[in-house]
Design a protein around this motif. Structure first.
Motif, mmCIF file in Angstrom:
data_model
loop_
_atom_site.group_PDB
_atom_site.id
_atom_site.type_symbol
_atom_site.label_atom_id
_atom_site.label_comp_id
_atom_site.label_asym_id
_atom_site.label_seq_id
_atom_site.Cartn_x
_atom_site.Cartn_y
_atom_site.Cartn_z
ATOM 1 N N ARG A 102 0.772 2.738 -7.184
ATOM 2 C CA ARG A 102 1.170 3.224 -8.513
ATOM 3 C C ARG A 102 0.035 3.871 -9.306
ATOM 4 O O ARG A 102 -0.016 3.771 -10.521
ATOM 5 C CB ARG A 102 1.758 2.049 -9.325
ATOM 6 C CG ARG A 102 2.869 1.347 -8.583
ATOM 7 C CD ARG A 102 3.562 0.278 -9.374
ATOM 8 N NE ARG A 102 4.255 -0.617 -8.463
ATOM 9 C CZ ARG A 102 5.420 -0.354 -7.882
ATOM 10 N NH1 ARG A 102 6.045 0.770 -8.140
ATOM 11 N NH2 ARG A 102 5.967 -1.209 -7.042
ATOM 12 N N SER A 150 0.146 1.736 3.500
ATOM 13 C CA SER A 150 1.239 0.953 2.914
ATOM 14 C C SER A 150 1.110 -0.535 3.198
ATOM 15 O O SER A 150 1.745 -1.345 2.533
ATOM 16 C CB SER A 150 2.571 1.421 3.494
ATOM 17 O OG SER A 150 3.218 2.251 2.590
ATOM 18 N N GLY A 182 1.437 -9.277 -5.679
ATOM 19 C CA GLY A 182 1.865 -9.662 -4.329
ATOM 20 C C GLY A 182 0.725 -9.579 -3.333
ATOM 21 O O GLY A 182 0.633 -10.394 -2.402
ATOM 22 N N TRP A 212 6.232 -8.898 -10.404
ATOM 23 C CA TRP A 212 7.151 -8.857 -9.267
ATOM 24 C C TRP A 212 6.486 -8.180 -8.077
ATOM 25 O O TRP A 212 5.752 -7.205 -8.246
ATOM 26 C CB TRP A 212 8.429 -8.078 -9.616
ATOM 27 C CG TRP A 212 9.297 -8.794 -10.594
ATOM 28 C CD1 TRP A 212 9.282 -8.656 -11.955
ATOM 29 C CD2 TRP A 212 10.282 -9.789 -10.299
ATOM 30 N NE1 TRP A 212 10.198 -9.504 -12.524
ATOM 31 C CE2 TRP A 212 10.830 -10.208 -11.533
ATOM 32 C CE3 TRP A 212 10.753 -10.370 -9.117
ATOM 33 C CZ2 TRP A 212 11.829 -11.184 -11.619
ATOM 34 C CZ3 TRP A 212 11.756 -11.334 -9.199
ATOM 35 C CH2 TRP A 212 12.281 -11.732 -10.446
HETATM 36 C C1 TPP Z 1 1.431 -6.395 4.981
HETATM 37 C C2 TPP Z 1 2.704 -5.983 4.306
HETATM 38 N N1 TPP Z 1 3.687 -6.877 4.113
HETATM 39 C C3 TPP Z 1 4.838 -6.506 3.500
HETATM 40 C C4 TPP Z 1 5.012 -5.215 3.085
HETATM 41 C C5 TPP Z 1 6.295 -4.805 2.372
HETATM 42 N N2 TPP Z 1 5.985 -4.571 0.970
HETATM 43 C C6 TPP Z 1 5.820 -3.326 0.491
HETATM 44 S S1 TPP Z 1 5.438 -3.319 -1.125
HETATM 45 C C7 TPP Z 1 5.513 -4.994 -1.211
HETATM 46 C C8 TPP Z 1 5.278 -5.718 -2.509
HETATM 47 C C9 TPP Z 1 3.975 -5.391 -3.136
HETATM 48 O O1 TPP Z 1 3.890 -6.076 -4.337
HETATM 49 P P1 TPP Z 1 2.600 -6.059 -5.214
HETATM 50 O O2 TPP Z 1 1.392 -6.232 -4.369
HETATM 51 O O3 TPP Z 1 2.803 -7.036 -6.305
HETATM 52 O O4 TPP Z 1 2.528 -4.579 -5.798
HETATM 53 P P2 TPP Z 1 3.612 -3.792 -6.658
HETATM 54 O O5 TPP Z 1 4.465 -3.057 -5.652
HETATM 55 O O6 TPP Z 1 4.379 -4.764 -7.467
HETATM 56 O O7 TPP Z 1 2.826 -2.833 -7.476
HETATM 57 C C10 TPP Z 1 5.834 -5.540 0.021
HETATM 58 C C11 TPP Z 1 5.995 -6.985 0.275
HETATM 59 C C12 TPP Z 1 3.966 -4.301 3.336
HETATM 60 N N3 TPP Z 1 4.049 -3.031 2.959
HETATM 61 N N4 TPP Z 1 2.816 -4.705 3.928
#
Ligand code: TPP
Length: 380
Positions: A102, A150, A182, A212
């Protein structure tokens, strides 16, 4: 401070545990704390406002483009503009950004041309990456904005490695690594934080705690009272700032980057904010969170708060706002027109930008592709 900034139930720190104070320069009314106001000059303040508004309007337009099938994927930063712009603004041009999903607004702030950003979302020949990356995964070498994988949190060890190398070479550079709440649950977060602490690497971790991670709320992400406190275990400072307060984010990041530059080591900044939109264009957040929660945070809009501050300083008026919105809309429209007019990437570009020296089997495939393209041309 915590009481002045209540969070929706699902995102409240556990009761009974004390969490770190929240640094706030601007109250929600836009009134600044005179002791903490970084006293930026009027041009700088207006530049910050413009960058935040551009980010907001661009997100709205590009999400619409995605809905119309004109780009494949998009992730908005709506509601998080102060966290992104305030932190990026604290850097020097020679510093480097290791972004997550973002931070497109930060790239624009540092000189990424708008039409190239749009072209990146389309993945055509105007895209510097020639469509090799997912949309919304920007990179721009002149702005020192590094490509993002990603795979969540992988940018964090990259940033630490970069910062450690800069330290070993004696370059006075800082790496600013962005992450979401996350990402703090990933192994790479621990690896990066631990190594950064041990090496006293000049890196700043800016966690946009937007409450979230797709459908997983903060309460399920960690049993710690907050994210900033995690820095303590790695031996460096962690602090919480109001992520919807651009001056607080700027102030905290400025202090952290200058400390890092002068050999003081890393900092973890938790910018407490909210993901007002869906996780991405593929998400429907109404399936897992309440509209009431979203509305609570919409009332804390970072752009409106900063506009109130500028108005109180007599640096901004409703008329100025309208004029700027129109100018930005036009700029975005022109960038989209330029980007959409570009041709698709050349098929041969599939083979570029991966290996410095192309291996033999890819050279053979490239020759075969060229032969096929030539024979098609002759048939047409
Ligand atoms: C290692 C990994 N696990 C799961 C995913 C699936 N995934 C994509 S975005 C996301 C959430 C990310 O959340 P956060 O770090 O809080 O960032 P935000 O998108 O809220 O800015 C997940 C679990 C991924 N891309 N890479």
């Amino acid at each position: 401070m915590e009481g002045e900034h209540p969070m929706p139930k699902s995102t409240k720190p556990r009761s009974g545990k004390k969490s770190a104070d929240l640094l706030q320069v601007l109250a929600e009314t836009g009134r600044a704390d005179p002791q903490l106001d970084p006293q930026l000059d009027p041009e700088e303040l207006q530049r910050l406002y413009r960058a935040m508004l551009l980010t907001r309007l661009l997100d709205e337009r590009l999400l619409k483009l995605q809905r119309q099938g004109r780009i494949g994927f998009y992730g908005v930063s709506t509601g998080e503009e102060a966290s992104v712009i305030g932190s990026a603004y604290a850097l020097r041009p020679e510093d480097w950004i290791f972004p997550a999903l973002r931070q497109g607004g930060a790239a624009l702030l540092r000189g990424y041309p708008l039409e190239q950003l749009v072209a990146q979302c389309i993945g055509n020949s105007l895209d510097l990456q020639q469509g090799h990356q997912m949309p919304c995964h920007y990179s721009h070498q002149p702005s020192h904005f590094v490509s993002w994988s990603s795979c969540i949190a992988t940018q964090l060890p990259h940033a630490v490695g970069f910062a450690w190398a800069a330290k070993l070479k004696g370059d006075p550079l800082v790496a600013l690594a962005y992450l979401g709440d996350g990402a703090t649950s990933e192994g790479d977060f621990h690896v990066a934080m631990n190594f950064a602490g041990v090496a006293r690497a000049p890196v700043v971790f800016l966690c946009q705690n937007n409450q979230w991670a797709i459908s997983v709320p903060l309460a399920r992400q960690t049993a710690a009272p907050n994210i900033a406190v995690k820095a303590e275990a790695y031996g460096f400072p962690g602090l919480r700032v109001d992520g919807n307060d651009v001056l607080a984010v700027y102030r905290a990041t400025k202090e952290a980057t200058e400390r890092a530059r002068s050999g003081g080591g890393p900092t973890l900044i938790e910018a407490v904010t909210y993901r007002v939109g869906g996780h991405s264009s593929s998400d429907d957040p109404s399936r897992y969170r309440s509209q009431a929660e979203v509305r609570t945070w919409q009332k804390r809009d970072p752009i409106k708060r900063f506009a109130h501050y500028l108005q109180a300083k007599e640096l901004w008026s409703d008329g100025d706002d309208e004029t700027l919105r129109q100018a930005l809309d036009e700029e975005i429209g022109q960038a989209i027109a330029v980007a959409e007019a570009a041709a698709p990437p050349a098929p041969e570009s599939l083979f570029e930008d991966v290996y410095a020296r192309m291996p033999w089997h890819l050279q053979a495939q490239l020759r075969e592709l060229r032969t096929q393209l030539q024979s098609r041309k002759e048939q047409d």
